[in-house]
Design a protein around this motif. Structure first.
Motif, PDB file in Angstrom:
ATOM      1  N   CYS A 203       0.851  -1.202   0.000  1.00 59.90           N
ATOM      2  CA  CYS A 203       0.000   0.000   0.000  1.00 59.90           C
ATOM      3  C   CYS A 203       0.879   1.242   0.000  1.00 59.90           C
ATOM      4  N   PRO A 204       0.455   2.297  -0.696  1.00 57.49           N
ATOM      5  CA  PRO A 204       1.186   3.561  -0.586  1.00 57.49           C
ATOM      6  C   PRO A 204       0.894   4.192   0.775  1.00 57.49           C
ATOM      7  N   HIS A 205       1.669   5.185   1.123  1.00 57.90           N
ATOM      8  CA  HIS A 205       1.361   5.996   2.301  1.00 57.90           C
ATOM      9  C   HIS A 205       0.235   6.941   1.871  1.00 57.90           C
ATOM     10  N   ILE A 206      -0.899   6.860   2.523  1.00 55.58           N
ATOM     11  CA  ILE A 206      -2.052   7.671   2.090  1.00 55.58           C
ATOM     12  C   ILE A 206      -2.031   9.023   2.782  1.00 55.58           C
ATOM     13  N   ASP A 207      -1.848  10.081   1.988  1.00 58.58           N
ATOM     14  CA  ASP A 207      -1.911  11.438   2.525  1.00 58.58           C
ATOM     15  C   ASP A 207      -3.341  11.966   2.404  1.00 58.58           C
ATOM     16  N   LEU A 208      -3.524  13.211   2.845  1.00 57.15           N
ATOM     17  CA  LEU A 208      -4.880  13.737   2.960  1.00 57.15           C
ATOM     18  C   LEU A 208      -5.153  14.826   1.935  1.00 57.15           C
ATOM     19  N   LEU A 209      -6.236  14.660   1.200  1.00 58.27           N
ATOM     20  CA  LEU A 209      -6.733  15.754   0.368  1.00 58.27           C
ATOM     21  C   LEU A 209      -7.958  16.274   1.105  1.00 58.27           C
ATOM     22  N   SER A 210      -7.894  17.529   1.528  1.00 55.88           N
ATOM     23  CA  SER A 210      -8.989  18.076   2.330  1.00 55.88           C
ATOM     24  C   SER A 210     -10.310  18.005   1.576  1.00 55.88           C
ATOM     25  N   GLU A 211     -11.327  17.513   2.231  1.00 57.11           N
ATOM     26  CA  GLU A 211     -12.645  17.436   1.590  1.00 57.11           C
ATOM     27  C   GLU A 211     -13.257  18.826   1.384  1.00 57.11           C
ATOM     28  N   ASP A 212     -12.719  19.821   2.067  1.00 58.74           N
ATOM     29  CA  ASP A 212     -13.260  21.179   1.940  1.00 58.74           C
ATOM     30  C   ASP A 212     -12.465  22.071   0.997  1.00 58.74           C
ATOM     31  N   THR A 213     -11.121  21.952   1.033  1.00 58.39           N
ATOM     32  CA  THR A 213     -10.293  22.883   0.251  1.00 58.39           C
ATOM     33  C   THR A 213      -9.421  22.168  -0.768  1.00 58.39           C
TER      34      THR A 213
END
Ligand code: UDP
Ligand code: MN
Length: 604
Positions: free
Chosen positions: A278-288
């Protein structure tokens, strides 16, 4: 009347009078409008002002920060809204209109107060901010998210296997889906990318038909398959996997963005044919849609109710990771959406359980199957992929979320969990009700054909830090009086929070049940252990701290320095029975507030 007339005549007369009246009315209206828009703006952005945007956006309300300041991400959404009163035209239109510079470099996109209101109204469509997504170019730039040690690794591209990237979607936003595809095209070496297969899981949105076909037709190596009826992600991924020509299958969700160097570490590891990487999962903001790094070391596991959880890896894993940050590390379970596996291994181990519908539990099933049947599940920090974590699922679950999820969980538990399936069913009667309805004969056969190991082996060897009951662990309620039990107060974040007694509840109430290990740890669900803190006992991540050791001496629980677990702040004057008394360790006395009754509960 006289007064008013005199007042007006003092300022002006005739036509002038009317003009001044109009000006005053106009000023009043302007003021009122200004006030209303400020109020609306505040109500929309209130949540943001209270907390840093990073904290408020990405995590379930059940997430918590542990003692080292790391946020432990727990919880997954259930259910979601149906799209409210949005018109057919709004639901089906693609409003992608990139604004130059917006979101470049992974930066957040901020909206005007007016746009925020619209974004709020449209939120239920995708459970992320579609207005923001439509403003960001589908080939936006992103920074290199890798650590220094990863940047130094050199891969021989000629020797790496090739990839088929499979992206399944159901009613995804056009811009988000296309940004996922473009990020893969732009950041994967041509020699490694054999094909991208999009699988449309019977989406209804009009913009995902010809409009998408046309956009895809312009791209090299990308094809789109259409599932005639909605099966859910398992059926759709299987459809894609069957058409794969690359050596390695790389699965991505339809709302991801990959970053520089993401593919090489996945292919390098997946080439070895014994691992789901699995890749390291980073965060894409659901708001911005801002791209943010997620905590450095996390691994996947699950709670007593089999909800997927991100937890802190064991100290030995963290130590090894610090010694060699570029080396993939093991994880008990995968999150599910993003992983790579050699095609031959995927099919050898039975693909997916195609009896699993729509969404959920397939990640645990696949993780248990991998580990128990001779493969591994790992995470590589060197492959960084952003994913929009949503708090609510935006699409429909035929028959309801609970029915869908419970039937998938029952399939996974019955095939792989042995005695622990009985534990799960005992405390989840609504799942137990449907366990016999599952046709799992071929999956049980698969398990024996592959000669897979037991769940006991898995717990002992893959996740020795687990918090489930076992044959050599005491399980039950620890009571003071009839109603006060040691437990995690429901609805509180749990971790780091002061420990207090909870209501002992009914027979099946997991909140008041504890695992008491032979080593002396008192474990609650979610990997929480009772720890003596400064003046108060608290719930902390289970660790090897001596403050988490409680020795049973008759009816007392003693700490390693000889103090006794005590219920405090009891109001003796109150006649009615209450719960919620704080706990602490104090000098041992004859007081009944130190007397605990150990009520064993059979766990299966
Ligand atoms: N998906 C699908 N069919 C469904 C439900 C989900 O194809 O019936 C897709 C969805 O579009 C997404 C992937 O499966 O690309 C994973 O779903 P989701 O992102 O909702 O799961 P999460 O990431 O929240 O676990
Ligand atoms: Mn997803």
């Amino acid at each position: 009347m006289l007064v008013r007339k005199d007042f007006w005549s003092l300022i002006c007369r005739g036509r002038k009078k009317r003009i001044v009246t109009l000006v005053i009315v106009f000023l009043f209206l302007l003021n009122a409008m200004f006030y209303v828009s400020i109020e609306l703006y505040n109500s929309v952005s209130k949540r943001k002002n209270k907390e840093p945007w990073y904290d408020s956006l990405h995590f379930d309300k059940n997430s918590y920060v542990d003692e080292s300041g790391m946020r432990v991400i727990v919880g997954h959404y259930v259910g979601g809204s149906k799209g409210g009163n949005l018109s057919d035209e709004v639901i089906n239109s693609n409003n992608y209109a990139p604004v130059p510079g917006a979101g470049e470099g992974g930066r957040p996109v901020q909206l005007s107060p007016r746009e925020l209101i619209t974004a709020h109204e449209l939120y239920s469509l995708h459970s992320y901010n579609i207005l923001v997504s439509d403003k960001i170019a589908i080939n936006r730039s992103l920074p290199d998210m890798r650590g220094e040690s990863c940047k130094n690794v050199v891969f021989d591209l000629e020797k790496l296997p090739t990839a088929t990237v499979i992206i399944v979607f159901h009613n995804e936003a056009w811009s988000t889906l296309m940004r996922t595809v473009m990020s893969v095209i732009n950041r994967s070496d041509e020699r490694l990318l054999d094909q991208i297969i999009l699988v449309d899981d019977a989406s209804e949105r009009r913009y995902l038909k010809e409009e998408l076909d046309e956009a895809i037709a312009k791209l090299d190596r990308v094809q789109i398959l259409r599932n005639p009826t909605r099966t859910g992600l398992v059926g759709a991924r299987l459809m894609g996997a069957k058409r794969a020509t690359g050596d390695v299958l790389v699965f991505l969700d339809a709302h991801c963005e990959v970053t520089i160097g993401w593919l090489e570490p996945l292919l390098d590891r997946a080439g070895s044919e014994d691992v789901f990487i699995c890749p390291h999962i980073d965060l894409l903001s659901e708001d911005t849609l801002a791209y943010t790094k997620s905590i450095d070391a996390h691994w996947g596991a699950f709670s007593w109710r089999l909800h997927f959880r991100w937890l802190i890896p064991s100290s030995s894993v963290i130590k090894k990771k610090l010694e060699n940050p570029a080396k993939p590390y093991p994880t008990p379970a995968m999150a599910g959406g993003l992983f790579a596996v050699k095609k031959s291994l995927f099919w050898k181990l039975g693909g997916y359980d195609k009896g699993m519908i729509i969404w959920g539990a397939e990640n645990l099933e696949l993780s248990w199957r991998a580990w128990q049947c001779g493969a591994r599940v790992e995470i590589t920090s060197c492959s960084r992929v952003g994913h929009i974590f949503r708090r609510h699922s935006p699409y429909k679950y035929p028959g309801g979320v609970a029915k869908v999820l419970n039937s998938n969980l029952a399939r996974a538990a019955s095939v792989w969990m042995d005695q622990w399936a009985d534990f799960f069913y005992k405390f989840n009667p609504s799942v137990a009700e449907i366990r016999d309805k599952q046709e799992i004969g071929d999956r049980v056969d698969l398990r024996s054909q592959l000669n897979c190991k037991s769940f006991n082996w898995y717990l002992k060897n893959v996740w020795p830090q687990h918090f489930f009951p076992t044959a050599d662990r005491w399980f039950g309620r620890i009571k003071n009086g009839k109603t006060n039990c040691i437990g995690v107060t429901p609805g509180t974040p749990g971790l780091g929070g002061p420990a207090a007694t909870v209501s002992c509840g009914g027979d099946l109430d997991l909140d008041s049940l504890l695992v008491f290990t032979p080593e002396g740890q008192l474990m609650a669900d979610e990997g929480l252990c009772l720890e003596q803190g400064n003046g108060r006992a608290v719930w902390k991540s289970c660790s090897d701290s001596s403050k988490q050791i409680w020795i049973q001496k008759g009816p007392r629980l003693r700490t390693s320095d000889g103090l006794c677990l005590t219920l405090i702040d009891v109001d003796e004057s109150k006649s009615e029975v209450t719960v919620g008394y704080p706990l602490t360790a104090m000098k041992c006395t004859l007081d009944t507030k130190q007397i605990w009754h150990f009520e064993r509960v059979p766990w299966r």
